[in-house]
Scaffold this motif. Structure first.
Motif, PDB file in Angstrom:
ATOM      1  N   ASP A 150       0.816  -1.218   0.000  1.00 61.41           N
ATOM      2  CA  ASP A 150       0.000   0.000   0.000  1.00 61.41           C
ATOM      3  C   ASP A 150       0.851   1.270   0.000  1.00 61.41           C
ATOM      4  N   SER A 151       2.131   1.130  -0.170  1.00 59.51           N
ATOM      5  CA  SER A 151       3.026   2.282  -0.122  1.00 59.51           C
ATOM      6  C   SER A 151       2.761   3.249  -1.281  1.00 59.51           C
ATOM      7  N   PRO A 152       2.823   4.550  -1.029  1.00 60.82           N
ATOM      8  CA  PRO A 152       2.720   5.526  -2.119  1.00 60.82           C
ATOM      9  C   PRO A 152       3.798   5.321  -3.183  1.00 60.82           C
ATOM     10  N   LEU A 153       4.944   4.780  -2.788  1.00 61.63           N
ATOM     11  CA  LEU A 153       6.005   4.530  -3.757  1.00 61.63           C
ATOM     12  C   LEU A 153       5.608   3.420  -4.719  1.00 61.63           C
ATOM     13  N   ARG A 154       4.942   2.407  -4.221  1.00 61.42           N
ATOM     14  CA  ARG A 154       4.432   1.366  -5.112  1.00 61.42           C
ATOM     15  C   ARG A 154       3.425   1.963  -6.085  1.00 61.42           C
ATOM     16  N   LYS A 155       2.606   2.867  -5.601  1.00 60.78           N
ATOM     17  CA  LYS A 155       1.609   3.498  -6.469  1.00 60.78           C
ATOM     18  C   LYS A 155       2.285   4.309  -7.579  1.00 60.78           C
ATOM     19  N   ARG A 156       3.450   4.869  -7.284  1.00 62.52           N
ATOM     20  CA  ARG A 156       4.202   5.571  -8.338  1.00 62.52           C
ATOM     21  C   ARG A 156       4.644   4.593  -9.420  1.00 62.52           C
ATOM     22  N   LEU A 157       5.072   3.404  -9.013  1.00 61.03           N
ATOM     23  CA  LEU A 157       5.466   2.388  -9.986  1.00 61.03           C
ATOM     24  C   LEU A 157       4.264   1.952 -10.816  1.00 61.03           C
ATOM     25  N   VAL A 158       3.130   1.799 -10.169  1.00 64.76           N
ATOM     26  CA  VAL A 158       1.902   1.436 -10.880  1.00 64.76           C
ATOM     27  C   VAL A 158       1.554   2.509 -11.913  1.00 64.76           C
ATOM     28  N   ARG A 159       1.756   3.770 -11.567  1.00 65.29           N
ATOM     29  CA  ARG A 159       1.459   4.856 -12.504  1.00 65.29           C
ATOM     30  C   ARG A 159       2.351   4.795 -13.735  1.00 65.29           C
ATOM     31  N   VAL A 160       3.594   4.361 -13.545  1.00 67.27           N
ATOM     32  CA  VAL A 160       4.464   4.154 -14.713  1.00 67.27           C
ATOM     33  C   VAL A 160       3.899   3.035 -15.571  1.00 67.27           C
ATOM     34  N   GLY A 161       3.485   1.948 -14.923  1.00 63.07           N
ATOM     35  CA  GLY A 161       2.971   0.805 -15.653  1.00 63.07           C
ATOM     36  C   GLY A 161       1.672   1.063 -16.382  1.00 63.07           C
ATOM     37  N   THR A 162       0.880   2.010 -15.908  1.00 63.64           N
ATOM     38  CA  THR A 162      -0.422   2.277 -16.527  1.00 63.64           C
ATOM     39  C   THR A 162      -0.399   3.488 -17.448  1.00 63.64           C
ATOM     40  N   ALA A 163       0.771   4.098 -17.632  1.00 64.48           N
ATOM     41  CA  ALA A 163       0.869   5.266 -18.518  1.00 64.48           C
ATOM     42  C   ALA A 163       0.493   4.873 -19.946  1.00 64.48           C
ATOM     43  N   GLU A 164      -0.103   5.795 -20.663  1.00 63.96           N
ATOM     44  CA  GLU A 164      -0.569   5.526 -22.024  1.00 63.96           C
ATOM     45  C   GLU A 164       0.278   6.207 -23.096  1.00 63.96           C
ATOM     46  N   SER A 165       1.239   7.021 -22.695  1.00 63.53           N
ATOM     47  CA  SER A 165       2.090   7.696 -23.673  1.00 63.53           C
ATOM     48  C   SER A 165       3.517   7.709 -23.152  1.00 63.53           C
ATOM     49  N   LEU A 166       4.475   7.793 -24.076  1.00 62.57           N
ATOM     50  CA  LEU A 166       5.870   7.846 -23.665  1.00 62.57           C
ATOM     51  C   LEU A 166       6.156   9.121 -22.878  1.00 62.57           C
ATOM     52  N   ASP A 167       5.456  10.201 -23.201  1.00 66.40           N
ATOM     53  CA  ASP A 167       5.621  11.439 -22.429  1.00 66.40           C
ATOM     54  C   ASP A 167       5.275  11.201 -20.967  1.00 66.40           C
ATOM     55  N   SER A 168       4.177  10.479 -20.720  1.00 66.25           N
ATOM     56  CA  SER A 168       3.764  10.188 -19.345  1.00 66.25           C
ATOM     57  C   SER A 168       4.759   9.262 -18.659  1.00 66.25           C
ATOM     58  N   VAL A 169       5.221   8.247 -19.380  1.00 67.69           N
ATOM     59  CA  VAL A 169       6.220   7.344 -18.809  1.00 67.69           C
ATOM     60  C   VAL A 169       7.468   8.129 -18.411  1.00 67.69           C
ATOM     61  N   ALA A 170       7.908   9.032 -19.284  1.00 69.07           N
ATOM     62  CA  ALA A 170       9.113   9.818 -19.022  1.00 69.07           C
ATOM     63  C   ALA A 170       8.967  10.654 -17.756  1.00 69.07           C
ATOM     64  N   VAL A 171       7.846  11.341 -17.628  1.00 66.31           N
ATOM     65  CA  VAL A 171       7.622  12.200 -16.461  1.00 66.31           C
ATOM     66  C   VAL A 171       7.535  11.372 -15.183  1.00 66.31           C
ATOM     67  N   ARG A 172       6.833  10.245 -15.239  1.00 61.38           N
ATOM     68  CA  ARG A 172       6.647   9.420 -14.048  1.00 61.38           C
ATOM     69  C   ARG A 172       7.921   8.703 -13.645  1.00 61.38           C
ATOM     70  N   LEU A 173       8.714   8.299 -14.620  1.00 59.61           N
ATOM     71  CA  LEU A 173      10.010   7.716 -14.289  1.00 59.61           C
ATOM     72  C   LEU A 173      10.930   8.765 -13.666  1.00 59.61           C
ATOM     73  N   ARG A 174      10.854   9.982 -14.159  1.00 64.89           N
ATOM     74  CA  ARG A 174      11.672  11.053 -13.595  1.00 64.89           C
ATOM     75  C   ARG A 174      11.354  11.244 -12.113  1.00 64.89           C
TER      76      ARG A 174
END
Length: 256
Positions: A150-174
């Motif tokens: 339930d960690s917020p950090l895990r949720k950040r990883l989930v957000r990378v996994g559910t991104a729909e564009s490379l722009d979103s992946v780039a920002v979330r990985l950053r």
């Protein structure tokens, strides 16, 4: 984020030894990983030794972190793209050149951001995958085992996994890389580059998403195994260095 086993094209290519010569016709993701690893293997020791040209180059690269290659013309030809062009020479028609460039650029600029101001350790480390690095970070933050899912950090990883564009992946990985930098948790940027190349091909995307989730969950299994064996599990190292998740397209990335 699902963690069902992957097979075939879902299997992530291994991060190749940075100095290993290219032989035969390697799959495109491996060439992308190798180009990234070759570049960082050249630059990281120089940066750690405070070589002025390397320090200046990483400062330039950091300006591109979280952006797309075409958005930063100042970095064209920098950050592993020359290494990529050399490796892909003769492989025309067997790779997606634009996707390869984006993957190398994103991985190299994120590494430069991750490495910023750290002269003690290289922040590119083979075998330190994204999911495992996030699990390590969670434990360094003091989360109990029962709270990790339930960690917020895990949720950040989930957000990378559910991104729909490379722009979103780039920002979330950053965002994740900035947190890893603060805790000095390294990451395998060659492996990440290969995954980012595959992610851009829609049929391969689900396989990459499953890998990120599996990396996260297997890091917990590894830590539990170490604790059961009586090893020190309080160091924050939740990644088992003996696990090769993608060795020769096998290991757990292929569902074995």
């Amino acid at each position: 984020m699902t963690t069902t086993p992957t097979t075939g094209a879902d299997a992530s290519p291994p991060s190749p030894p940075d100095s290993e010569p290219v032989t035969g016709r390697l799959p495109a993701p491996r060439l992308v990983a190798r180009a990234t690893g070759t570049y960082i293997a050249r630059m990281q020791p120089r940066y750690l030794s405070d070589v002025p040209s390397a320090v200046a180059e990483l400062a330039r690269l950091r300006r591109g972190a979280g952006k797309r290659a075409h958005q930063v013309p100042d970095l064209w030809g920098v950050g592993g793209t020359d290494e990529l062009a050399e490796l892909l020479d003769g492989h025309e028609g067997s790779f997606r050149a634009g996707d390869a460039e984006e993957a190398v650029f994103l991985a190299a600029t994120l590494w430069a951001l991750h490495q910023q101001s750290s002269r003690d350790h290289g922040m590119h480390s083979r075998g330190q995958n994204l999911g495992g690095a996030v699990r390590t970070l969670i434990r360094l933050k003091g989360a109990a085992s029962a709270d990790e899912e339930d960690s917020p950090l895990r949720k950040r990883l989930v957000r990378v996994g559910t991104a729909e564009s490379l722009d979103s992946v780039a920002v979330r990985l950053r965002e994740i890389v900035l947190l890893l930098r603060g805790a000095k948790v390294p990451l395998d940027y060659a492996r990440l580059a290969g995954q980012l190349y595959r992610w851009q091909h829609r049929p391969d995307r689900a396989g990459v998403q499953r890998e990120w989730g599996r990396e996260f969950h297997l890091a917990a299994v590894s830590a539990a195994r170490k604790a059961k064996a009586g090893k020190d599990s309080g160091s924050g190292d939740a990644i088992d260095g003996t696990l090769r998740p993608d060795e020769d397209f096998g290991g757990y990335a292929a569902g074995e």
